[in-house]
Design a protein around this motif. Sequence first.
Motif, short mmCIF file in Angstrom:
data_model
loop_
_atom_site.label_atom_id
_atom_site.label_comp_id
_atom_site.label_asym_id
_atom_site.label_seq_id
_atom_site.Cartn_x
_atom_site.Cartn_y
_atom_site.Cartn_z
N GLY A 7 -25.91 21.92 66.21
CA GLY A 7 -27.36 22.62 66.28
C GLY A 7 -27.80 22.98 65.04
O GLY A 7 -28.95 22.69 65.06
N GLY A 23 -31.75 21.10 68.41
CA GLY A 23 -30.63 21.75 68.69
C GLY A 23 -29.69 20.77 69.08
O GLY A 23 -29.77 19.43 69.19
N GLU A 45 -29.80 22.20 74.42
CA GLU A 45 -31.14 22.71 74.30
C GLU A 45 -32.09 21.75 74.19
O GLU A 45 -33.31 22.24 75.02
CB GLU A 45 -31.05 23.24 72.62
#
Length: 331
Positions: free
Chosen positions: A223, A286, A290
Motif C-alpha cells: 500500500g 492502497g 482499500e
Amino acid sequence: MTGRTSLRLNNDLPVAEYVDLVVAAEALGFDQVWVSDDLFLRSAPVMVTAAAARTSRIGLGIGIMNPYSVHPAELAMLAATLQEVSGGRFLLGLAAGAEEFLGWAGIPRPLPLTRTREAVRAVRALTRGDRPSDVPGAGEDWTSEAYLRFPLGAPAPVYVGAMSPKMLQMSGAEAEGVLPLLYPPEHFPVARDLVHDGARAAGRDPAEVDVAAAFWVSVDDDGARAERALAEKIAYYGASFSPYLLSRAGLAVEDFADIQAALSAGEPERATDLVTPEMLRLGIAGDADEVVRRCRWLQEQGATHLSFGPPLGPDPVAAVTVLGEQVLPRL
C-alpha cells in the motif's frame, strides 16, 4: 460485479505496452479501455487502431479529443472509420481540451461550453448520416454539402469529458455518456445529479446516460508504494485542479504552494514528500482491500460504471492484474 468497468490509460505509453494492457484488460473482463489524446504525445487514433487488431470484445475509447485542434468534420470521419475498423466497438470522448496544452500550439480556446456542445451535435449528426446544417445548435458554418460519403454502421457513442457544473449538465442533455473526473471520488453524487438534471431539462431519461465514476487509482500489494505513485501524480497536477473540485476535498490551490516551489526548484522527490493524506484522498491509493472499500461506497451511491484511471500503480501491468483479479470479483 454488476454494471460497467473501464480503464483509462495515458497516450504517453509505448504503443506495444498500451496494446498489451488492452489485451490483458479484455481477458480480465473489463468492458472498456480509454486512452487520452493529450497534445504532443502519441496519436490516440493510431493506438486504438492497433488495439482493435488484437482484441475482439472490449470497447475502445479515446478520452478525450477536442474541437479546436481537430475540426468536428474530421472527428466524425475518425469516429465512423474507427467504428468500421473495430467492428462497432469505438467510443468517442469529446471535451473542450486543456487550455494549457492547446496554448503550447498557439490554439485559442474560446467559448468552451458552446464549442463542445456544437461539436457533440455535429458529430452525432454526421455519424448518423445526417447533415449538421439541419441540426440547430451544431454550428453556423456547415453547408448542405457537409455529410459523410461512405456507408455508415452504428454510430459511435459520444462521451463528454466534464468537470464544471454547466459542462456536466450539458453532457446529460446531449451525449450518450459522461466521463466526469472525480477529485475526490466522493464528488460522484454531485456530478451524477448535475448530469441527470441536464438530461431531464432536455426531456431525456437520465438512465439513458452512462455516467462513469472516473477516478485516479493507484493499487499495489504494498500500500505504501501505491500511495507514493499517486502522490507523485498529485504533486505534479494538484495545483492545476479547479478550485471548485479542490474545495470538494477541503483543499485550495494555495495548499500546493510549497509543492509547486519544490517542483520549480527541480526537487520532485521533496514535492512528493509534501503531499498530505488529505491530498491523497483526491484519488484512491492502497492495496486491493482499500480500493474495494472506496469503490463499494461509490456503488452504494448509485455508481454503475467504475472507471479506473492512471497512475494505476507503481507497476501498471501488475496494477491492471490486481484490479482484474482481486478488485472486480469483489465488487
